[in-house]
Design a protein around this motif. Structure first.
Motif, PDB file in Angstrom:
ATOM      1  N   VAL A 102       0.819  -1.211   0.000  1.00 18.05           N
ATOM      2  CA  VAL A 102       0.000   0.000   0.000  1.00 18.05           C
ATOM      3  C   VAL A 102       0.853   1.261   0.000  1.00 18.05           C
ATOM      4  CG1 VAL A 102      -1.940  -1.148   1.105  1.00 18.05           C
ATOM      5  CG2 VAL A 102      -0.222  -0.018   2.513  1.00 18.05           C
ATOM      6  N   ASN A 103       0.249   2.337  -0.431  1.00 20.58           N
ATOM      7  CA  ASN A 103       0.895   3.632  -0.599  1.00 20.58           C
ATOM      8  C   ASN A 103       1.667   4.063   0.652  1.00 20.58           C
ATOM      9  OD1 ASN A 103       1.532   6.160  -1.736  1.00 20.58           O
ATOM     10  ND2 ASN A 103      -0.294   7.082  -0.839  1.00 20.58           N
ATOM     11  N   GLY A 104       2.939   4.429   0.453  1.00 23.28           N
ATOM     12  CA  GLY A 104       3.747   4.973   1.530  1.00 23.28           C
ATOM     13  C   GLY A 104       4.519   3.959   2.348  1.00 23.28           C
ATOM     14  N   LEU A 105       4.278   2.662   2.147  1.00 24.48           N
ATOM     15  CA  LEU A 105       4.969   1.638   2.924  1.00 24.48           C
ATOM     16  C   LEU A 105       6.085   0.988   2.117  1.00 24.48           C
ATOM     17  CD1 LEU A 105       2.035  -0.105   4.826  1.00 24.48           C
ATOM     18  CD2 LEU A 105       3.496   1.800   5.553  1.00 24.48           C
ATOM     19  N   THR A 106       7.000   0.299   2.818  1.00 17.60           N
ATOM     20  CA  THR A 106       8.155  -0.332   2.176  1.00 17.60           C
ATOM     21  C   THR A 106       8.170  -1.825   2.465  1.00 17.60           C
ATOM     22  OG1 THR A 106       9.488   1.682   2.354  1.00 17.60           O
ATOM     23  CG2 THR A 106      10.675  -0.391   2.026  1.00 17.60           C
ATOM     24  N   ALA A 107       8.251  -2.628   1.426  1.00 18.48           N
ATOM     25  CA  ALA A 107       8.361  -4.078   1.553  1.00 18.48           C
ATOM     26  C   ALA A 107       9.818  -4.490   1.347  1.00 18.48           C
ATOM     27  CB  ALA A 107       7.462  -4.771   0.535  1.00 18.48           C
ATOM     28  N   ASN A 108      10.233  -5.549   2.031  1.00 20.35           N
ATOM     29  CA  ASN A 108      11.602  -6.046   1.937  1.00 20.35           C
ATOM     30  C   ASN A 108      11.610  -7.522   1.567  1.00 20.35           C
ATOM     31  OD1 ASN A 108      13.324  -3.707   3.111  1.00 20.35           O
ATOM     32  ND2 ASN A 108      11.687  -3.968   4.618  1.00 20.35           N
ATOM     33  N   VAL A 109      12.534  -7.901   0.680  1.00 23.20           N
ATOM     34  CA  VAL A 109      12.725  -9.312   0.328  1.00 23.20           C
ATOM     35  C   VAL A 109      14.196  -9.545   0.028  1.00 23.20           C
ATOM     36  CG1 VAL A 109      10.415  -9.715  -0.643  1.00 23.20           C
ATOM     37  CG2 VAL A 109      12.243  -8.876  -2.115  1.00 23.20           C
ATOM     38  N   HIS A 110      14.582 -10.810   0.027  1.00 22.07           N
ATOM     39  CA  HIS A 110      15.914 -11.176  -0.490  1.00 22.07           C
ATOM     40  C   HIS A 110      15.735 -11.469  -1.980  1.00 22.07           C
ATOM     41  CE1 HIS A 110      20.066 -12.339  -0.345  1.00 22.07           C
ATOM     42  NE2 HIS A 110      19.768 -13.471  -0.976  1.00 22.07           N
ATOM     43  N   ASN A 111      15.363 -12.690  -2.322  1.00 24.05           N
ATOM     44  CA  ASN A 111      14.994 -13.006  -3.704  1.00 24.05           C
ATOM     45  C   ASN A 111      13.474 -12.963  -3.826  1.00 24.05           C
ATOM     46  OD1 ASN A 111      17.690 -13.570  -4.528  1.00 24.05           O
ATOM     47  ND2 ASN A 111      17.532 -15.605  -3.628  1.00 24.05           N
ATOM     48  N   LEU A 112      13.000 -12.376  -4.919  1.00 22.77           N
ATOM     49  CA  LEU A 112      11.562 -12.295  -5.169  1.00 22.77           C
ATOM     50  C   LEU A 112      11.246 -12.906  -6.517  1.00 22.77           C
ATOM     51  CD1 LEU A 112       8.661 -11.316  -4.589  1.00 22.77           C
ATOM     52  CD2 LEU A 112       9.307  -9.109  -5.601  1.00 22.77           C
ATOM     53  N   THR A 113      10.337 -13.878  -6.523  1.00 18.65           N
ATOM     54  CA  THR A 113       9.872 -14.492  -7.767  1.00 18.65           C
ATOM     55  C   THR A 113       8.390 -14.193  -7.949  1.00 18.65           C
ATOM     56  OG1 THR A 113      11.478 -16.304  -7.670  1.00 18.65           O
ATOM     57  CG2 THR A 113       9.526 -16.649  -9.031  1.00 18.65           C
ATOM     58  N   ILE A 114       8.055 -13.533  -9.055  1.00 21.56           N
ATOM     59  CA  ILE A 114       6.664 -13.317  -9.441  1.00 21.56           C
ATOM     60  C   ILE A 114       6.384 -14.293 -10.582  1.00 21.56           C
ATOM     61  CG2 ILE A 114       4.931 -11.650 -10.198  1.00 21.56           C
ATOM     62  CD1 ILE A 114       6.841  -9.428  -9.268  1.00 21.56           C
ATOM     63  N   GLN A 115       5.671 -15.352 -10.291  1.00 19.54           N
ATOM     64  CA  GLN A 115       5.464 -16.393 -11.283  1.00 19.54           C
ATOM     65  C   GLN A 115       4.558 -15.925 -12.425  1.00 19.54           C
ATOM     66  OE1 GLN A 115       4.090 -19.926  -9.244  1.00 19.54           O
ATOM     67  NE2 GLN A 115       6.124 -20.394  -8.428  1.00 19.54           N
ATOM     68  N   LEU A 116       4.678 -16.610 -13.554  1.00 20.02           N
ATOM     69  CA  LEU A 116       3.842 -16.316 -14.711  1.00 20.02           C
ATOM     70  C   LEU A 116       2.375 -16.452 -14.319  1.00 20.02           C
ATOM     71  CD1 LEU A 116       3.958 -15.692 -17.778  1.00 20.02           C
ATOM     72  CD2 LEU A 116       3.786 -18.158 -18.171  1.00 20.02           C
ATOM     73  N   GLY A 117       1.596 -15.412 -14.571  1.00 15.72           N
ATOM     74  CA  GLY A 117       0.189 -15.414 -14.207  1.00 15.72           C
ATOM     75  C   GLY A 117      -0.084 -14.777 -12.865  1.00 15.72           C
ATOM     76  N   ALA A 118       0.984 -14.437 -12.128  1.00 12.34           N
ATOM     77  CA  ALA A 118       0.834 -13.772 -10.829  1.00 12.34           C
ATOM     78  C   ALA A 118       1.040 -12.272 -10.995  1.00 12.34           C
ATOM     79  CB  ALA A 118       1.826 -14.331  -9.825  1.00 12.34           C
ATOM     80  N   GLN A 119       0.719 -11.519  -9.943  1.00  7.99           N
ATOM     81  CA  GLN A 119       0.837 -10.055 -10.027  1.00  7.99           C
ATOM     82  C   GLN A 119       1.186  -9.466  -8.662  1.00  7.99           C
ATOM     83  OE1 GLN A 119      -1.977  -7.578 -12.429  1.00  7.99           O
ATOM     84  NE2 GLN A 119      -2.592  -6.744 -10.437  1.00  7.99           N
ATOM     85  N   LEU A 120       2.090  -8.488  -8.677  1.00  9.55           N
ATOM     86  CA  LEU A 120       2.406  -7.693  -7.494  1.00  9.55           C
ATOM     87  C   LEU A 120       2.173  -6.232  -7.836  1.00  9.55           C
ATOM     88  CD1 LEU A 120       3.599  -7.070  -4.698  1.00  9.55           C
ATOM     89  CD2 LEU A 120       5.878  -7.178  -5.741  1.00  9.55           C
ATOM     90  N   THR A 121       1.417  -5.531  -6.984  1.00  8.30           N
ATOM     91  CA  THR A 121       1.127  -4.113  -7.195  1.00  8.30           C
ATOM     92  C   THR A 121       1.833  -3.284  -6.132  1.00  8.30           C
ATOM     93  OG1 THR A 121      -1.050  -4.598  -8.151  1.00  8.30           O
ATOM     94  CG2 THR A 121      -0.678  -2.357  -7.332  1.00  8.30           C
ATOM     95  N   LEU A 122       2.637  -2.332  -6.584  1.00  3.90           N
ATOM     96  CA  LEU A 122       3.241  -1.345  -5.694  1.00  3.90           C
ATOM     97  C   LEU A 122       2.391  -0.092  -5.822  1.00  3.90           C
ATOM     98  CD1 LEU A 122       7.011  -1.905  -6.574  1.00  3.90           C
ATOM     99  CD2 LEU A 122       5.651  -2.995  -4.789  1.00  3.90           C
ATOM    100  N   GLN A 123       1.608   0.165  -4.815  1.00  7.14           N
ATOM    101  CA  GLN A 123       0.594   1.218  -4.881  1.00  7.14           C
ATOM    102  C   GLN A 123       1.202   2.579  -4.544  1.00  7.14           C
ATOM    103  OE1 GLN A 123      -2.675   1.447  -1.837  1.00  7.14           O
ATOM    104  NE2 GLN A 123      -3.866   0.577  -3.515  1.00  7.14           N
ATOM    105  N   GLY A 124       0.854   3.588  -5.336  1.00  4.54           N
ATOM    106  CA  GLY A 124       1.288   4.954  -5.053  1.00  4.54           C
ATOM    107  C   GLY A 124       2.781   5.065  -4.875  1.00  4.54           C
ATOM    108  N   SER A 125       3.212   5.739  -3.802  1.00  2.16           N
ATOM    109  CA  SER A 125       4.631   5.989  -3.567  1.00  2.16           C
ATOM    110  C   SER A 125       5.261   4.949  -2.644  1.00  2.16           C
ATOM    111  CB  SER A 125       4.824   7.384  -2.960  1.00  2.16           C
ATOM    112  OG  SER A 125       4.115   7.482  -1.727  1.00  2.16           O
ATOM    113  N   SER A 126       4.805   3.717  -2.728  1.00  3.64           N
ATOM    114  CA  SER A 126       5.390   2.647  -1.928  1.00  3.64           C
ATOM    115  C   SER A 126       6.782   2.302  -2.455  1.00  3.64           C
ATOM    116  CB  SER A 126       4.497   1.406  -1.959  1.00  3.64           C
ATOM    117  OG  SER A 126       4.353   0.948  -3.300  1.00  3.64           O
ATOM    118  N   SER A 127       7.503   1.475  -1.686  1.00  2.00           N
ATOM    119  CA  SER A 127       8.855   1.071  -2.072  1.00  2.00           C
ATOM    120  C   SER A 127       9.019  -0.427  -1.903  1.00  2.00           C
ATOM    121  CB  SER A 127       9.916   1.792  -1.221  1.00  2.00           C
ATOM    122  OG  SER A 127       9.866   3.187  -1.413  1.00  2.00           O
ATOM    123  N   LEU A 128       9.920  -0.984  -2.707  1.00  5.56           N
ATOM    124  CA  LEU A 128      10.275  -2.396  -2.598  1.00  5.56           C
ATOM    125  C   LEU A 128      11.791  -2.500  -2.561  1.00  5.56           C
ATOM    126  CD1 LEU A 128       9.612  -5.449  -2.699  1.00  5.56           C
ATOM    127  CD2 LEU A 128       9.636  -5.266  -5.209  1.00  5.56           C
TER     128      LEU A 128
END
Length: 201
Positions: free
Chosen positions: A108-134
């Motif tokens: 969600v907008n304004g928050l920061t998510a953290n990962v080491h390795n990130l896999t978005i599989q075919l057919g999947a979706q990740l949304t970074l809303q507004g000014s969020s960070s990854l």
């Protein structure tokens, strides 16, 4: 489950610790059940005596695990019940977003998510809303859809080359990395590219 497969003499006790100083006892016995959220270290100590001689063996156990998005509750990335390990990924976690999840994750907008390795599989979706960070401390495997809005993706890997997958990005930053960065396909940057350390692109 972690299991001690070493031969433990009769009368010896296997104890599991969370720290090298062996002050935080997690449990005892040949096995220990733990939720693994990325990379972790455990210390196994076999203690016992044989007549007048006391023997103590201590070994370090290195554990690596993945945390898979289930979306069982809602779309909130930060809801622990949406993850297979029951915890939100951190900078040591290998996170997987599979196709067919009940809900697809949103940071969600304004928050920061953290990962080491990130896999978005075919057919999947990740949304970074507004000014969020990854923040990505390892690699991004972008097979599915990544909606970046006006967000920022920070590539912070510093152990070897940063590989940036093809696709659209809004803001991107590259952390200090003497190995440099490499594009694995056509990359479209909509706004800013920031270098926060020495990194060759």
């Amino acid at each position: 489950m972690l299991t001690n497969t070493a031969t433990v003499p009769s009368g010896y006790i296997t104890r599991w610790y969370d720290d090298a100083a062996l002050t935080v006892l997690l449990g005892q016995g040949n096995s220990l059940i733990r939720v693994v959220n990325g990379l972790d270290y455990y210390y196994v100590r076999n203690e016992g005596s044989n007549g007048c001689v006391t023997r103590v063996d201590t070994v370090m156990v290195f554990v690596s695990g993945s945390n898979t998005w289930t979306g069982n509750t809602n779309t909130n990335w930060f809801n622990t019940t949406n993850w297979s390990c029951g915890v939100v990924p951190n900078s040591l976690t290998n996170a997987i977003i599979p196709a067919g999840a009940t809900n697809m994750p949103i940071v969600v907008n304004g928050l920061t998510a953290n990962v080491h390795n990130l896999t978005i599989q075919l057919g999947a979706q990740l949304t970074l809303q507004g000014s969020s960070s990854l923040n990505i401390y390892g690699n991004l495997n972008r097979l599915g859809n990544l909606i970046t809005s006006i967000s920022t993706i920070n590539f912070l890997k510093n152990t070897d080359t940063i590989f940036i997958p093809a696709g659209n990005y809004h803001n991107m930053s590259l952390g200090a990395n003497s190995f440099g960065a490499s594009l694995t396909g056509n990359v479209t940057l909509e706004n800013n590219l920031l270098f926060t350390g020495n990194c060759i692109l």
